[in-house]
Design an enzyme around this catalytic site. Structure first.
Site, mmCIF file in Angstrom:
data_model
loop_
_atom_site.group_PDB
_atom_site.id
_atom_site.type_symbol
_atom_site.label_atom_id
_atom_site.label_comp_id
_atom_site.label_asym_id
_atom_site.label_seq_id
_atom_site.Cartn_x
_atom_site.Cartn_y
_atom_site.Cartn_z
ATOM 1 C CB SER A 1 37.860 42.339 32.974
ATOM 2 O OG SER A 1 37.929 41.419 33.962
ATOM 3 C CE1 TYR B 1 32.715 41.649 31.982
ATOM 4 C CE2 TYR B 1 34.644 40.453 32.752
ATOM 5 C CZ TYR B 1 33.851 41.644 32.613
ATOM 6 O OH TYR B 1 34.318 42.731 33.271
#
Length: 245
Positions: free
Chosen positions: A136, A151
């Protein structure tokens, strides 16, 4: 074989359809077994290729071993793996719990390890394989989209995992790469994106919009293809210029 690929609005579902359209036999693995079976059936009927849909908890080694055993028994040898299973976390660092942190890492990082380790055995035996995992932009720029520290850290682990594994398995003809999407219009961003949310998330991109699942799927399909045989240990940015590496 794709993990986390059942959601109709997800990148994995788009990738599964694209690969099937290119003639791949496709295994759709997801925590939601019913949706996985439905996705596989729909894709198989539409594309005319062998498909299999199975429920799996990627964080559980026994679950993964059983599911991949079924894939190996029911479909051609696994030559391509897409690690897409993942969960988000918008919890601020000071409010995060050990349990929450462990849950994020269990799916995003440990799940990628367990699935890949199980699949790579056959790839080594056959001297052929393509592995692509989803990181990401949050791992590169420290969040700033939707999810926060847990995350971002788990997705940063994917980048290190990719580079190190590529070193170990390259001699066996296996490539290992990652993609790092920016904000994409999928449900992992906390549900359907309204026009206002899309505008806010795209404000810092060079292209002035959020990305689509099909755009990420196209990149992943390329990295799984024969044409990408000289690419390994790479992390491909696909973020509209949100992060300039």
């Amino acid at each position: 074989m794709l993990t986390g690929a059942a959601s109709r609005r997800g990148i994995g579902r788009a990738l599964a359809g694209r690969l099937a359209g290119e003639g791949w036999a496709v295994a759709v693995l997801d925590i939601d077994a019913d949706e996985a079976r439905a996705a596989a059936a729909e894709i198989g009927e539409a594309r005319g290729v062998p498909t299999l849909g199975l429920g799996v908890d990627v964080s559980d080694q026994g679950s993964v071993d059983a599911a991949i055993g079924e894939v190996e028994a029911g479909l051609p040898p696994i030559v391509g793996l897409a690690n897409l299973a993942g969960i988000a976390s918008p919890v601020p660092f000071q409010n995060e719990t050990v349990e929450g942190w462990d849950r994020i890492f269990a799916v995003n990082a440990r799940g990628t390890f367990i699935v890949t380790q199980r699949v790579v055995r056959g790839m080594i035996e056959r001297k052929r394989g393509r592995i692509v995992s989803v990181s990401s932009v949050s791992a590169q720029r420290g969040g700033g989209t939707y999810s926060k520290v847990a995350y971002s850290a788990s997705k940063a682990a994917i980048i290190g995992f990719t580079r190190a594994l590529a070193r170990e398995v390259g001699e066996h003809g296996i490539t290992v790469n990652a993609v790092a999407p920016g904000p994409i219009d999928t449900d992992i961003m906390g549900g359907l994106l309204t026009d206002d949310r899309k505008a806010a998330m795209s404000a810092d991109t060079l292209l002035g919009r959020v990305g689509t699942r099909d755009e990420v799927a196209a990149l992943m399909a390329f990295l799984l293809s024969d044409d990408a045989g000289w690419i390994t240990a790479a992390t491909y940015d696909i973020n509209g210029g949100l992060q300039v590496s």
